[in-house]
Design an enzyme around this catalytic site. Structure first.
Site, PDB file in Angstrom:
ATOM      1  CG  ASP A 206      -1.719   1.059   1.117  1.00 25.84           C
ATOM      2  OD1 ASP A 206      -2.686   0.989   0.512  1.00 25.84           O
ATOM      3  OD2 ASP A 206      -1.901   1.928   2.067  1.00 25.84           O
ATOM      4  CD  GLU A 269      -1.790   2.375  -3.466  1.00 19.97           C
ATOM      5  OE1 GLU A 269      -3.084   2.913  -4.146  1.00 19.97           O
ATOM      6  OE2 GLU A 269      -1.649   2.297  -2.709  1.00 19.97           O
TER       7      GLU A 269
HETATM    8  C1  BGC Z   1      -5.344   2.224  -0.522  1.00 18.33           C
HETATM    9  C2  BGC Z   1      -6.606   2.926   0.066  1.00 18.33           C
HETATM   10  C3  BGC Z   1      -6.431   3.284   1.499  1.00 18.33           C
HETATM   11  C4  BGC Z   1      -5.010   4.031   1.413  1.00 18.33           C
HETATM   12  C5  BGC Z   1      -4.414   4.429   2.753  1.00 18.33           C
HETATM   13  C6  BGC Z   1      -4.469   3.231  -0.568  1.00 18.33           C
HETATM   14  O1  BGC Z   1      -3.631   3.347  -1.568  1.00 18.33           O
HETATM   15  O2  BGC Z   1      -5.756   1.376  -1.712  1.00 18.33           O
HETATM   16  O3  BGC Z   1      -7.987   2.169  -0.058  1.00 18.33           O
HETATM   17  O4  BGC Z   1      -7.418   3.986   1.865  1.00 18.33           O
HETATM   18  O5  BGC Z   1      -4.121   3.418   0.551  1.00 18.33           O
HETATM   19  O6  BGC Z   1      -4.100   3.396   3.414  1.00 18.33           O
END
Ligand code: BGC
Length: 543
Positions: A206, A269
């Protein structure tokens, strides 16, 4: 059975499960880990081979699990460590790989580390988060211009107790960890080892690009631009994203994984231009792949996709692997983007599942689950509550992107019973079930051979059968009508061709070599003596 080869990840098809909305096994209206275990056969029937589970760790659930208060335990509403272990084992027995979701950038503000850090500069965890003095005479101006995830507000939040500002890049309830502190590194890497020891095959990371910030806290330069996934940015993120140290962190994390066999994988990500994304996976030393989000904001036009595919092919040639995402738990459902047109959805499925690289399917995408309209005032999503509470409903309704993420997180639709089989009929699910569940559910679509679900199954079966579709190279076919995209995939003796008509009229053109229709989305698609007719939005696989 479980694939023990070291490069299993090169041919994976990932299925994202959002646990809260997948299947409720204990009747409390909230999906859980046992629920996922009970429904694993759905993934097998569909034909995917890798499961990614969004966070289910201990959390006050303000951001529904992306705000973690203990990295090595399970939130009680989702189960416990035994249920996590049972899920991994049951998945492995079926030959599925399992990825968990690692949130390394921040914790919940309820995490005991942060609670301690808040108490003062001499606390044990004082330096576990990013704290700084403010500017101006009373220190009440944030330390620099760093913006929160959505750019709308400052990323700094004032603590009256410490009389300092802490960084919370996403939401104030998610303070960013200070990864320059050795104790933080050690604690977090231990958490990573904990799940690896339990048997997990890798992680979706994440907000990975944002972890290491500039130690001098320099302000970012003002520079408006649009990201490929259509998020508007006003400041470049030179000092808060993809810093040199962040690439080093990717390599350090990879070395933690390297001690495990068979190979465990990392999918990040991260946002940025291709050169930046490639730096994360360079020389097989950092991440295995990064998400490419360009498809999320698609326009249903041949040109849009052909340009993007060509750029991915050019920028991410072997051994890089592009990843394809049409929707996820944060962004609009693709079925809604195509006006709930099943032929368009079938075309997109064939495209996504036959390109070179790794497709990521979000739960319910295979059924054509649409966005479920939920007014902003009823939002549970903290993003909608924090940033968009003021927005008039008629404006929000017209936006192509869903700013209330609840709308894309409604319960998975399993059958035609009340609550779509997600939870017992007398239970109230945590989010409403879409009204269309009587026709849009797994049970109904399974029994109807022209359904979207059966189409996904058929395409995935071909993908599993044909080495050209997983390992082959990809060559775009030229000389086609403007509204058509075509490409050939070849691996050794095995080859096939895909043709997709994005137009709303028939398309006619000649094809060479393949003479057999393997899959056709529309009875109006015809192949006769080397000439192909594609119906409006028709999609075809030839071999
Ligand atoms: C996730 C979200 C989340 C955020 C904070 C993002 O990239 O996909 O769902 O709210 O990160 O952790």
């Amino acid at each position: 059975m479980n694939d023990h080869s070291s490069d299993w990840w090169k041919s994976c098809v990932i299925y994202q499960v959002y646990p809260r909305s997948f299947y409720d096994s204990n009747g409390d209206g909230i999906g859980d880990l046992d629920g996922i275990t009970q429904k694993l056969d759905h993934l097998i029937e569909l034909g995917v081979n890798t499961l990614w589970v969004s966070p289910f760790f201990a959390s006050p659930q303000v951001d529904f699990g992306y705000d973690i208060s203990d990295f090595t335990s399970v939130a009680p509403e989702y189960g416990n460590l035994d249920s996590a272990k049972a899920l991994i084992d049951a998945a492995h027995q079926r030959g599925l790989k399992v990825l968990f979701d690692l949130v390394l950038n921040h914790t919940s503000s309820q995490h005991p580390w942060f609670q301690d850090s808040l108490t003062g500069k001499s606390s044990e965890h004082a330096d576990w988060y990013i704290w700084a003095d403010g500017r101006g005479p009373a220190g009440r101006i944030p330390p620099n211009n760093w913006r929160s995830g959505l750019e709308v507000k400052s990323a700094w939040h004032y603590s009256k107790t410490r009389k300092q500002w802490y960084l919370g890049t996403f939401l104030p309830c998610q303070p960013d960890l200070n990864w320059r502190n050795e104790h933080v590194r050690e604690a977090m890497f231990n958490a990573v080892r904990f799940w690896l020891d339990l048997g997990v095959d890798g992680f979706r990371l994440d907000m990975f690009g944002a972890i290491m910030k500039d130690p001098m806290l320099r302000s970012n330069p003002f520079h408006p631009y649009m990201e490929p996934s259509e998020l508007m940015r006003l400041w470049r993120r030179d000092y808060t994203e993809n810093t040199d140290d962040n690439f080093e962190l990717a390599r350090d994390l990879r070395s933690v994984l390297m001690r495990y066999e068979p190979e465990r994988v990392l999918i990040g990500e991260v946002f940025g231009p291709p050169e930046t994304l490639k730096r994360y996976v360079a020389n097989g030393a950092g991440l295995h792949f990064t998400f490419l989000f360009g498809f999320l904001a698609f326009r249903f036009k041949a040109k849009f996709f052909s340009k993007l595919i060509a750029s991915y092919e050019k920028n991410f040639p072997e051994p890089y692997l592009p990843t394809y995402v049409l929707e996820n738990h944060d962004r609009a459902r693709s079925f809604s983007r195509v006006g709930e047109n099943i032929f368009k959805a079938k075309l997109l499925a064939l495209l996504m599942l036959t390109l070179r690289g790794v497709p990521v399917i979000y739960q319910g995408q295979e059924l054509g689950m649409p966005n479920t309209y939920i007014p902003l005032r009823k939002a549970k999503d903290p993003i909608a509550k924090e940033y968009f509470w003021w927005m008039p409903e008629f404006v929000s309704k017209r936006l192509p992107e869903r700013i209330n993420r609840d709308e894309v997180r409604t319960p998975m639709q399993w059958d035609s019973s009340v609550n779509a089989g997600f939870c017992p009929p007398k239970t109230t699910p945590w989010l409403p079930v879409n009204e269309n569940y009587l026709s849009c559910n797994v049970e109904v679509q399974r029994s109807y051979e022209y359904s979207l679900f059966c189409w996904y199954k058929a395409v995935l079966a071909q993908r599993a059968l044909r080495p050209s579709l997983t390992l082959g190279d990809l060559v775009m076919i030229s000389g086609l009508p403007e509204q058509v995209i075509g490409y050939a995939r070849t691996h050794g003796e095995d080859s096939c061709q895909v043709f997709l008509n994005f137009g709303d009229t028939d398309s006619y053109f000649d094809v060479t070599a393949p003479d057999k229709v393997i899959l056709s989305s529309d009875p109006g698609n015809l192949l006769l003596d080397g000439r192909l007719k594609l119906a409006p939005y028709g999609a075809i696989l030839l071999a």
